[in-house]
Design a protein around this motif. Structure first.
Motif, PDB file in Angstrom:
ATOM      1  N   LYS A 234      21.391   9.400  61.700  1.00  0.00           N
ATOM      2  CA  LYS A 234      21.783   8.738  62.952  1.00  0.00           C
ATOM      3  C   LYS A 234      20.767   7.670  63.339  1.00  0.00           C
ATOM      4  O   LYS A 234      21.134   6.573  63.759  1.00  0.00           O
ATOM      5  CB  LYS A 234      21.901   9.756  64.094  1.00  0.00           C
ATOM      6  N   LEU A 235      19.495   7.998  63.198  1.00  0.00           N
ATOM      7  CA  LEU A 235      18.437   7.041  63.524  1.00  0.00           C
ATOM      8  C   LEU A 235      18.517   5.807  62.639  1.00  0.00           C
ATOM      9  O   LEU A 235      18.333   4.687  63.120  1.00  0.00           O
ATOM     10  CB  LEU A 235      17.056   7.686  63.377  1.00  0.00           C
ATOM     11  N   LEU A 236      18.813   5.998  61.381  1.00  0.00           N
ATOM     12  CA  LEU A 236      18.878   4.870  60.457  1.00  0.00           C
ATOM     13  C   LEU A 236      20.049   3.942  60.763  1.00  0.00           C
ATOM     14  O   LEU A 236      19.978   2.745  60.468  1.00  0.00           O
ATOM     15  CB  LEU A 236      18.965   5.358  59.012  1.00  0.00           C
ATOM     16  N   THR A 237      21.110   4.466  61.370  1.00  0.00           N
ATOM     17  CA  THR A 237      22.255   3.607  61.707  1.00  0.00           C
ATOM     18  C   THR A 237      21.963   2.711  62.906  1.00  0.00           C
ATOM     19  O   THR A 237      22.667   1.748  63.137  1.00  0.00           O
ATOM     20  CB  THR A 237      23.524   4.435  62.013  1.00  0.00           C
ATOM     21  N   ARG A 238      20.925   3.031  63.643  1.00  0.00           N
ATOM     22  CA  ARG A 238      20.582   2.249  64.836  1.00  0.00           C
ATOM     23  C   ARG A 238      19.813   0.972  64.518  1.00  0.00           C
ATOM     24  O   ARG A 238      19.586   0.153  65.387  1.00  0.00           O
ATOM     25  CB  ARG A 238      19.776   3.099  65.812  1.00  0.00           C
ATOM     26  N   GLY A 239      19.369   0.830  63.313  1.00  0.00           N
ATOM     27  CA  GLY A 239      18.675  -0.388  62.923  1.00  0.00           C
ATOM     28  C   GLY A 239      17.213  -0.395  63.313  1.00  0.00           C
ATOM     29  O   GLY A 239      16.585   0.648  63.487  1.00  0.00           O
ATOM     30  N   SER A 240      16.678  -1.576  63.496  1.00  0.00           N
ATOM     31  CA  SER A 240      15.239  -1.746  63.701  1.00  0.00           C
ATOM     32  C   SER A 240      14.770  -1.376  65.105  1.00  0.00           C
ATOM     33  O   SER A 240      13.568  -1.377  65.359  1.00  0.00           O
ATOM     34  CB  SER A 240      14.839  -3.183  63.385  1.00  0.00           C
ATOM     35  N   ASN A 241      15.671  -1.089  66.011  1.00  0.00           N
ATOM     36  CA  ASN A 241      15.279  -0.726  67.377  1.00  0.00           C
ATOM     37  C   ASN A 241      14.818   0.729  67.492  1.00  0.00           C
ATOM     38  O   ASN A 241      14.404   1.161  68.559  1.00  0.00           O
ATOM     39  CB  ASN A 241      16.430  -0.965  68.349  1.00  0.00           C
TER      40      ASN A 241
ATOM     41  N   ALA B 106      12.593   3.944  67.279  1.00  0.00           N
ATOM     42  CA  ALA B 106      11.158   4.233  67.367  1.00  0.00           C
ATOM     43  C   ALA B 106      10.665   4.803  66.036  1.00  0.00           C
ATOM     44  O   ALA B 106      11.298   5.688  65.457  1.00  0.00           O
ATOM     45  CB  ALA B 106      10.891   5.217  68.494  1.00  0.00           C
ATOM     46  N   GLN B 107       9.559   4.272  65.578  1.00  0.00           N
ATOM     47  CA  GLN B 107       8.976   4.737  64.313  1.00  0.00           C
ATOM     48  C   GLN B 107       8.669   6.229  64.351  1.00  0.00           C
ATOM     49  O   GLN B 107       8.842   6.931  63.364  1.00  0.00           O
ATOM     50  CB  GLN B 107       7.687   3.949  64.022  1.00  0.00           C
ATOM     51  N   ASN B 108       8.214   6.718  65.497  1.00  0.00           N
ATOM     52  CA  ASN B 108       7.859   8.128  65.617  1.00  0.00           C
ATOM     53  C   ASN B 108       9.062   9.038  65.438  1.00  0.00           C
ATOM     54  O   ASN B 108       8.932  10.136  64.897  1.00  0.00           O
ATOM     55  CB  ASN B 108       7.192   8.410  66.964  1.00  0.00           C
TER      56      ASN B 108
ATOM     57  N   ILE C 152      11.389  13.030  59.171  1.00  0.00           N
ATOM     58  CA  ILE C 152      10.892  13.164  57.799  1.00  0.00           C
ATOM     59  C   ILE C 152       9.885  14.305  57.694  1.00  0.00           C
ATOM     60  O   ILE C 152      10.004  15.178  56.827  1.00  0.00           O
ATOM     61  CB  ILE C 152      10.280  11.837  57.309  1.00  0.00           C
ATOM     62  N   SER C 153       8.901  14.312  58.588  1.00  0.00           N
ATOM     63  CA  SER C 153       7.882  15.369  58.518  1.00  0.00           C
ATOM     64  C   SER C 153       8.486  16.733  58.839  1.00  0.00           C
ATOM     65  O   SER C 153       8.098  17.742  58.251  1.00  0.00           O
ATOM     66  CB  SER C 153       6.711  15.059  59.446  1.00  0.00           C
ATOM     67  N   GLY C 154       9.442  16.763  59.746  1.00  0.00           N
ATOM     68  CA  GLY C 154      10.119  18.022  60.066  1.00  0.00           C
ATOM     69  C   GLY C 154      10.874  18.574  58.879  1.00  0.00           C
ATOM     70  O   GLY C 154      10.817  19.774  58.588  1.00  0.00           O
TER      71      GLY C 154
END
Length: 105
Positions: A31-38, A40-42, A48-50
């Motif tokens: 879902k985060l990846l579909t949002r594009g560059s906006n 938050a990196q965290n 990923i870390s989870g």
């Protein structure tokens, strides 16, 4: 019910919870990846870390040590490097990850 049976049932419950958590983390990541560059990196790093954390814990619950997982990963990476996997050809990603794992130990 015997104590051993309770421990087995408890372990199965934890494994099922870990599997569900992993699926949720992966879904959140996509879902985060579909949002594009906006995004938050965290939030991406949290997913990923989870997922990596859940996979290590799941492996241990299934009887594999963290070291065994790391060693198996290194073998797979080395094989990908030797066989010149497409990902390796493009950016040496497998080599960099292999070096990272070797340096940790």
């Amino acid at each position: 019910m015997k104590k051993d049976n309770l421990n087995i049932m408890h372990n199965i419950q934890i494994i099922e919870k870990l599997k569900a958590e992993l699926l949720c983390l992966i879904a959140d990541f996509f879902k985060l990846l579909t949002r594009g560059s906006n995004v938050a990196q965290n939030a991406i790093l949290d997913c990923i870390s989870g997922a990596i954390t859940v996979l290590y814990i799941l492996a241990e619950r299934l009887g594999y040590s963290y070291t065994a997982v790391d060693e198996h990963m290194k073998k797979k990476l080395k094989l990908g490097i030797i066989e010149e996997d497409e990902i390796e050809k493009e950016g040496k990603d497998l080599s960099r990850l292999y070096s990272h794992l070797k340096e940790r130990q």
